[in-house]
Each structure stands twice: as C-alpha cells, then as structure tokens.
Design a protein around this motif. Structure first.
Motif, short mmCIF file in Angstrom:
data_model
loop_
_atom_site.label_atom_id
_atom_site.label_comp_id
_atom_site.label_asym_id
_atom_site.label_seq_id
_atom_site.Cartn_x
_atom_site.Cartn_y
_atom_site.Cartn_z
N ARG A 154 61.93 44.92 62.58
CA ARG A 154 61.65 43.77 62.07
C ARG A 154 60.40 43.70 62.45
NH1 ARG A 154 65.61 41.27 63.60
NH2 ARG A 154 64.57 39.78 64.05
N ILE A 155 59.09 44.24 61.60
CA ILE A 155 58.28 43.67 61.95
C ILE A 155 57.35 42.77 60.65
CG2 ILE A 155 56.12 45.03 61.77
CD1 ILE A 155 58.17 47.19 62.35
N GLU A 156 56.73 42.08 60.60
CA GLU A 156 56.52 41.06 59.92
C GLU A 156 54.31 40.70 60.92
OE1 GLU A 156 57.85 39.83 56.79
OE2 GLU A 156 59.50 40.40 57.94
N ILE A 157 54.45 41.26 59.24
CA ILE A 157 52.96 41.61 59.22
C ILE A 157 51.56 39.97 58.78
CG2 ILE A 157 50.09 42.09 59.00
CD1 ILE A 157 51.82 45.05 58.82
N LEU A 158 51.04 39.56 59.69
CA LEU A 158 50.79 37.99 59.48
C LEU A 158 48.99 38.06 59.51
CD1 LEU A 158 53.03 36.02 62.31
CD2 LEU A 158 53.51 36.41 59.18
N THR A 159 48.04 37.38 58.38
CA THR A 159 47.11 37.56 58.86
C THR A 159 46.88 36.50 58.80
OG1 THR A 159 46.76 37.54 56.44
CG2 THR A 159 46.89 39.70 56.92
N ILE A 160 45.30 36.61 59.97
CA ILE A 160 44.51 34.97 60.28
C ILE A 160 43.34 34.83 59.14
CG2 ILE A 160 43.26 34.49 62.07
CD1 ILE A 160 44.23 36.50 63.66
N ASN A 174 47.44 51.28 60.95
CA ASN A 174 46.47 52.29 60.46
C ASN A 174 46.61 52.86 59.00
OD1 ASN A 174 44.25 51.68 62.15
ND2 ASN A 174 45.60 52.73 63.80
N TYR A 175 48.31 53.58 59.30
CA TYR A 175 48.24 54.33 58.72
C TYR A 175 48.79 53.29 56.60
CZ TYR A 175 51.65 56.74 55.28
OH TYR A 175 52.42 57.31 54.14
N PHE A 176 48.92 52.10 57.19
CA PHE A 176 48.82 51.15 55.76
C PHE A 176 47.22 50.51 56.53
CE2 PHE A 176 53.95 51.59 56.17
CZ PHE A 176 54.38 51.74 54.84
N GLY A 177 46.49 50.69 56.51
CA GLY A 177 44.98 50.58 56.50
C GLY A 177 44.87 49.44 56.32
N PHE A 178 45.65 48.94 57.65
CA PHE A 178 45.45 47.40 57.58
C PHE A 178 44.18 47.03 58.11
CE2 PHE A 178 50.28 46.88 56.79
CZ PHE A 178 50.46 45.30 55.88
N ASN A 179 43.58 46.24 58.72
CA ASN A 179 42.51 45.33 59.51
C ASN A 179 43.10 44.90 60.89
OD1 ASN A 179 40.31 44.43 61.27
ND2 ASN A 179 39.80 44.06 59.26
N VAL A 180 43.56 45.53 62.13
CA VAL A 180 43.65 44.96 63.18
C VAL A 180 43.50 44.12 63.81
CG1 VAL A 180 45.43 47.66 63.27
CG2 VAL A 180 42.92 46.59 64.34
N GLN A 181 42.04 43.51 63.73
CA GLN A 181 41.38 42.64 63.92
C GLN A 181 42.03 41.27 63.66
OE1 GLN A 181 38.88 43.23 66.62
NE2 GLN A 181 39.94 45.14 66.28
N THR A 182 42.45 41.27 62.64
CA THR A 182 42.59 40.18 62.00
C THR A 182 44.04 39.43 61.73
OG1 THR A 182 42.58 40.77 59.84
CG2 THR A 182 40.72 40.01 60.59
N LEU A 183 45.25 40.59 62.67
CA LEU A 183 46.09 40.39 62.19
C LEU A 183 47.08 40.05 63.33
CD1 LEU A 183 47.01 43.96 60.88
CD2 LEU A 183 47.25 41.69 58.84
N LEU A 184 48.50 39.23 63.14
CA LEU A 184 49.19 39.27 64.17
C LEU A 184 51.01 39.79 63.69
CD1 LEU A 184 49.18 35.04 64.84
CD2 LEU A 184 48.54 36.35 66.14
N ILE A 185 51.73 40.07 64.73
CA ILE A 185 52.53 40.92 64.52
C ILE A 185 53.92 40.57 64.49
CG2 ILE A 185 53.47 43.34 64.50
CD1 ILE A 185 50.92 42.67 62.92
N ASP A 186 54.56 40.26 63.95
CA ASP A 186 56.10 39.59 64.32
C ASP A 186 57.03 40.80 64.34
OD1 ASP A 186 58.62 39.09 64.17
OD2 ASP A 186 58.42 36.83 63.26
N TYR A 187 57.40 41.05 66.47
CA TYR A 187 58.22 42.49 65.70
C TYR A 187 59.56 42.47 66.62
CZ TYR A 187 59.51 46.90 67.89
OH TYR A 187 60.04 47.84 68.18
N ASN A 188 60.04 42.40 65.77
CA ASN A 188 61.25 41.51 66.24
C ASN A 188 62.21 40.45 66.44
OD1 ASN A 188 63.14 44.75 65.17
ND2 ASN A 188 62.58 45.01 67.12
N GLY A 189 60.90 39.21 65.54
CA GLY A 189 61.22 37.89 66.31
C GLY A 189 60.33 37.48 67.59
#
Length: 72
Positions: free
Chosen positions: A62-68, A29-44
């Motif tokens: 390690r966090i990677e944000i992937l958009t759908i 939310n801080y970075f303004g991502f639309n959380v409805q359209t995300l996949l999150i890779d959290y430490n693999g």
C-alpha cells in the motif's frame, strides 16, 4: 495461455497489477511525480528518500503519495 499479473498493489487507493517487479523510485518516475516534493507512506511507514531505489514493490503493498505544499 494468458499471462497473469505477478503482483497487485495499491497506489493512492487504486489497485494496480504488474507482471514485472520494480522499485518504489521507478514507480514514482513512471507516473511522473516530482520526487523532490514528495513524502511516501509505504505500508503505513513514512519512507525516507534514501530507500526509494532499494524497495521492491511486492504483492499487496500500500503506497500513498503525499505532496509537500509550501504556504505563507
């Protein structure tokens, strides 16, 4: 006396530092991502949305944000 960051973590390959602890959902939310359209890779690991507000960001996470993206 200078204040040093408590944690360092990577978000999409960029190193960030923070003096505060916060959840994964807060970070998104801080970075303004639309959380409805995300996949999150959290430490693999692909992390399910139901856990985003329970995961506290820790040192060396390690966090990677992937958009759908829709297509047709």
């Amino acid at each position: 006396m200078p204040k040093y960051p408590q944690i360092q973590f990577k978000l999409n390959g960029i190193m960030y530092e923070s003096d505060e602890t916060f959840t994964l959902l807060y970070l998104l939310n801080y970075f303004g991502f639309n959380v409805q359209t995300l996949l999150i890779d959290y430490n693999g690991i692909i992390m399910q949305k139901e856990y985003w507000d329970k995961i506290k960001i820790k040192e060396k996470d390690r966090i990677e944000i992937l958009t759908i993206a829709g297509g047709g």
